[in-house]
Motif scaffolding. Structure first.
Motif, mmCIF file in Angstrom:
data_model
loop_
_atom_site.group_PDB
_atom_site.id
_atom_site.type_symbol
_atom_site.label_atom_id
_atom_site.label_comp_id
_atom_site.label_asym_id
_atom_site.label_seq_id
_atom_site.Cartn_x
_atom_site.Cartn_y
_atom_site.Cartn_z
ATOM 1 N N ALA A 1 18.555 14.237 -32.141
ATOM 2 C CA ALA A 1 19.041 13.957 -30.792
ATOM 3 C C ALA A 1 20.443 14.532 -30.642
ATOM 4 C CB ALA A 1 19.052 12.456 -30.509
ATOM 5 N N GLU A 2 20.717 15.081 -29.464
ATOM 6 C CA GLU A 2 22.015 15.693 -29.199
ATOM 7 C C GLU A 2 22.417 15.397 -27.759
ATOM 8 O OE1 GLU A 2 23.770 19.891 -30.501
ATOM 9 O OE2 GLU A 2 22.296 20.075 -28.893
ATOM 10 N N ALA A 3 23.679 15.052 -27.541
ATOM 11 C CA ALA A 3 24.128 14.706 -26.195
ATOM 12 C C ALA A 3 25.580 15.112 -25.992
ATOM 13 C CB ALA A 3 23.973 13.200 -25.953
ATOM 14 N N THR A 4 25.898 15.467 -24.758
ATOM 15 C CA THR A 4 27.273 15.776 -24.355
ATOM 16 C C THR A 4 27.566 15.034 -23.058
ATOM 17 O OG1 THR A 4 27.157 17.983 -25.352
ATOM 18 C CG2 THR A 4 28.921 17.574 -23.766
ATOM 19 N N LEU A 5 28.702 14.364 -23.007
ATOM 20 C CA LEU A 5 29.084 13.584 -21.840
ATOM 21 C C LEU A 5 30.465 14.012 -21.367
ATOM 22 C CD1 LEU A 5 28.667 11.185 -19.862
ATOM 23 C CD2 LEU A 5 29.727 9.727 -21.615
ATOM 24 N N SER A 6 30.580 14.311 -20.076
ATOM 25 C CA SER A 6 31.864 14.656 -19.489
ATOM 26 C C SER A 6 32.594 13.385 -19.076
ATOM 27 C CB SER A 6 31.666 15.572 -18.276
ATOM 28 O OG SER A 6 32.884 15.770 -17.593
ATOM 29 N N LEU A 7 33.820 13.220 -19.572
ATOM 30 C CA LEU A 7 34.633 12.054 -19.228
ATOM 31 C C LEU A 7 35.556 12.328 -18.050
ATOM 32 C CD1 LEU A 7 35.653 10.878 -22.818
ATOM 33 C CD2 LEU A 7 33.700 10.137 -21.444
ATOM 34 N N GLY A 8 35.606 13.578 -17.623
ATOM 35 C CA GLY A 8 36.501 13.937 -16.542
ATOM 36 C C GLY A 8 37.842 14.423 -17.055
ATOM 37 N N ALA A 9 38.581 15.101 -16.216
ATOM 38 C CA ALA A 9 39.925 15.608 -16.550
ATOM 39 C C ALA A 9 39.908 16.557 -17.741
ATOM 40 C CB ALA A 9 40.888 14.456 -16.814
ATOM 41 N N GLY A 10 38.762 17.206 -17.980
ATOM 42 C CA GLY A 10 38.666 18.188 -19.057
ATOM 43 C C GLY A 10 38.224 17.639 -20.391
ATOM 44 N N PHE A 11 37.919 16.333 -20.486
ATOM 45 C CA PHE A 11 37.504 15.719 -21.751
ATOM 46 C C PHE A 11 35.980 15.624 -21.835
ATOM 47 C CE2 PHE A 11 41.855 14.220 -21.406
ATOM 48 C CZ PHE A 11 42.317 14.337 -22.706
ATOM 49 N N PHE A 12 35.460 15.890 -23.049
ATOM 50 C CA PHE A 12 34.024 15.806 -23.301
ATOM 51 C C PHE A 12 33.785 15.094 -24.628
ATOM 52 C CE2 PHE A 12 34.603 19.425 -20.561
ATOM 53 C CZ PHE A 12 33.530 19.384 -19.690
ATOM 54 N N VAL A 13 32.715 14.300 -24.678
ATOM 55 C CA VAL A 13 32.281 13.645 -25.909
ATOM 56 C C VAL A 13 30.955 14.256 -26.328
ATOM 57 C CG1 VAL A 13 31.546 11.498 -26.996
ATOM 58 C CG2 VAL A 13 33.467 11.487 -25.413
ATOM 59 N N TYR A 14 30.854 14.599 -27.605
ATOM 60 C CA TYR A 14 29.636 15.222 -28.144
ATOM 61 C C TYR A 14 29.092 14.381 -29.285
ATOM 62 C CZ TYR A 14 26.759 18.414 -30.911
ATOM 63 O OH TYR A 14 25.737 18.972 -31.642
ATOM 64 N N GLY A 15 27.769 14.288 -29.374
ATOM 65 C CA GLY A 15 27.138 13.574 -30.473
ATOM 66 C C GLY A 15 25.836 14.233 -30.894
ATOM 67 N N ASN A 16 25.570 14.209 -32.185
ATOM 68 C CA ASN A 16 24.331 14.760 -32.734
ATOM 69 C C ASN A 16 23.921 13.917 -33.921
ATOM 70 O OD1 ASN A 16 23.002 16.568 -34.965
ATOM 71 N ND2 ASN A 16 22.590 17.631 -33.053
ATOM 72 N N ALA A 17 22.623 13.638 -34.027
ATOM 73 C CA ALA A 17 22.128 12.839 -35.145
ATOM 74 C C ALA A 17 20.732 13.291 -35.525
ATOM 75 C CB ALA A 17 22.122 11.345 -34.798
ATOM 76 N N THR A 18 20.450 13.301 -36.818
ATOM 77 C CA THR A 18 19.115 13.624 -37.313
ATOM 78 C C THR A 18 18.676 12.559 -38.310
ATOM 79 O OG1 THR A 18 19.919 14.955 -39.183
ATOM 80 C CG2 THR A 18 19.546 16.098 -37.091
ATOM 81 N N LYS A 19 17.394 12.314 -38.351
ATOM 82 C CA LYS A 19 16.794 11.377 -39.300
ATOM 83 C C LYS A 19 15.468 11.957 -39.740
ATOM 84 C CE LYS A 19 16.240 7.474 -41.564
ATOM 85 N NZ LYS A 19 17.112 7.121 -42.726
ATOM 86 N N GLY A 20 15.329 12.183 -41.043
ATOM 87 C CA GLY A 20 14.092 12.814 -41.480
ATOM 88 C C GLY A 20 13.883 12.697 -42.975
ATOM 89 N N SER A 21 12.908 13.460 -43.459
ATOM 90 C CA SER A 21 12.575 13.451 -44.880
ATOM 91 C C SER A 21 12.033 14.815 -45.268
ATOM 92 C CB SER A 21 11.536 12.373 -45.196
ATOM 93 O OG SER A 21 10.309 12.647 -44.533
ATOM 94 N N SER A 22 12.239 15.167 -46.538
ATOM 95 C CA SER A 22 11.670 16.376 -47.132
ATOM 96 C C SER A 22 11.040 15.952 -48.446
ATOM 97 C CB SER A 22 12.742 17.442 -47.358
ATOM 98 O OG SER A 22 13.294 17.886 -46.136
ATOM 99 N N MET A 23 9.697 15.905 -48.482
ATOM 100 C CA MET A 23 8.993 15.317 -49.612
ATOM 101 C C MET A 23 7.929 16.260 -50.154
ATOM 102 S SD MET A 23 10.335 12.114 -49.516
ATOM 103 C CE MET A 23 9.190 11.016 -50.343
ATOM 104 N N TYR A 24 7.722 16.205 -51.485
ATOM 105 C CA TYR A 24 6.572 16.869 -52.094
ATOM 106 C C TYR A 24 5.325 16.064 -51.742
ATOM 107 C CZ TYR A 24 9.806 19.695 -54.841
ATOM 108 O OH TYR A 24 10.789 20.563 -55.236
ATOM 109 N N ASP A 25 4.309 16.741 -51.234
ATOM 110 C CA ASP A 25 3.127 16.041 -50.729
ATOM 111 C C ASP A 25 2.419 15.243 -51.816
ATOM 112 O OD1 ASP A 25 3.786 17.231 -48.396
ATOM 113 O OD2 ASP A 25 2.057 18.577 -48.292
ATOM 114 N N ASP A 26 2.285 15.813 -53.014
ATOM 115 C CA ASP A 26 1.512 15.151 -54.061
ATOM 116 C C ASP A 26 2.325 14.178 -54.895
ATOM 117 O OD1 ASP A 26 3.011 17.194 -55.096
ATOM 118 O OD2 ASP A 26 1.526 17.799 -56.595
ATOM 119 N N LEU A 27 3.656 14.258 -54.831
ATOM 120 C CA LEU A 27 4.504 13.411 -55.661
ATOM 121 C C LEU A 27 5.154 12.280 -54.884
ATOM 122 C CD1 LEU A 27 6.352 16.180 -57.742
ATOM 123 C CD2 LEU A 27 4.359 14.828 -58.437
#
Length: 243
Positions: free
Chosen positions: A93-119
Motif C-alpha cells: 500500500a502506498e499513499a500521499t497526502l497534501s497538508l497544504g502550504a507545500g507540505f506532503f506526507v508519504y507512506g508505503n508499507a509491504t507485508k509478504g512472504s518468500s517461501m520454498y514450496d516444499d520446505l
C-alpha cells in the motif's frame, strides 16, 4: 470505473539469470551450467486519487520454478544446487497526502512472504515487511524532505540450512535540502543540493556469512555485512545554457 478510481491487473512470465557466483568461478570449473530461473508474476491492484491525496493498494504473487542455494564441502569448496520451487507473495500500500502550504506526507508499507514450496521455509534476504514514512516541503525554489524506512526481519542461510540466522529489523533515515535559484541572475536555474544519509548513524547488521556450517552461533570468523555509517553530501549544479 470512475474518473478518480481505477483497477488494474497484469501477468507476466520471464527468466532471471542465476547469481554470477554460481558459474563465474576460477578456471570456469563448473560441472553443470545452471539453468535460468523461470518466474510467473501476477499482480492486481487499485488506485484512487483526489485533489489532496492518492492511494494505491496491490497484491502480488511470483512463482519461481527453481532457485539456487549453496553449501560448503569438507575441502572448503562452495557447491551450488537447485533448491526447488519458491513463491513470493504479499500486499503493498502506498499513499500521499497534501497538508497544504507545500507540505506532503508519504507512506508505503509491504507485508509478504518468500517461501520454498516444499520446505515451508523462507528464502534468505527476503524481509517479512517494510515500512516507509516521509515528509516533504516544496515551495518556490525549496525542496526539502525527510524519509525513514524500516526493513523487517529476514533470514540468512548457513550452507544448505535455511532460516539458520535471523537478521533483526533495520531502520534508516535520510534528509535532503535542495534549492533551485530563480530569477534573472547568473545563478538562475542552478541548483544547490545538501543531503544526509543514515541520519542516526546506525551500523546494524544486514547479512551474515557464517564461518562454519556446523553451528549458527556467532563465531570469530563470521563475515558481517553492516549498514554504512552516516554520510553528508553537498553538490552545486550550474546551468550554462541560459542566454
Amino acid at each position: 470505473m470512475q474518473s478518480n478510481w481505477s483497477l488494474y491487473g497484469q501477468w507476466g512470465r520471464g527468466q532471471n539469470i542465476p547469481p554470477t557466483s554460481i558459474f563465474d568461478v576460477k578456471g570456469a570449473l563448473v560441472a553443470t551450467l545452471p539453468k535460468p530461473i523461470e518466474a510467473d508474476t501476477t499482480q492486481v491492484g487499485t488506485v484512487w486519487k483526489s485533489n489532496r491525496a492518492t492511494l494505491d493498494v496491490d497484491y502480488y504473487h511470483i512463482g519461481f520454478q527453481n532457485d539456487y542455494s549453496s553449501t560448503t564441502d569438507a575441502q572448503g569448496n562452495t557447491t551450488y544446487f537447485a533448491a526447488g520451487k519458491a513463491t513470493t507473495k504479499g500486499v503493498e500500500a502506498e499513499a500521499t497526502l497534501s497538508l497544504g502550504a507545500g507540505f506532503f506526507v508519504y507512506g508505503n508499507a509491504t507485508k509478504g512472504s518468500s517461501m520454498y514450496d516444499d520446505l515451508g521455509q523462507s528464502l534468505q534476504n527476503a524481509p517479512k515487511d517494510t515500512e516507509t514514512v516521509g515528509l516533504t516541503y516544496s515551495n518556490g525554489g525549496w525542496n526539502v524532505g525527510f524519509f525513514s524506512k524500516r526493513v523487517g526481519t529476514m533470514y540468512n542461510d548457513n550452507g544448505s540450512v535455511h532460516e539458520a540466522i535471523t537478521i533483526d529489523p533495520v531502520t534508516i533515515s535520510n534528509v535532503f535540502v535542495n534549492y533551485t535559484f530563480r530569477g534573472n541572475s547568473l545563478l538562475s536555474r542552478s541548483k544547490l543540493k545538501f543531503g544526509i544519509n543514515n541520519l542516526s548513524n546506525t551500523h546494524a547488521i544486514t547479512g551474515v556469512s557464517p564461518a562454519s556450517s556446523k553451528s549458527n552461533l556467532p563465531a570469530a570468523g563470521d563475515v558481517l555485512t553492516m549498514v554504512s555509517g552516516r554520510s553528508v553530501s553537498l553538490a552545486v549544479t550550474f546551468d550554462l545554457t541560459r542566454k
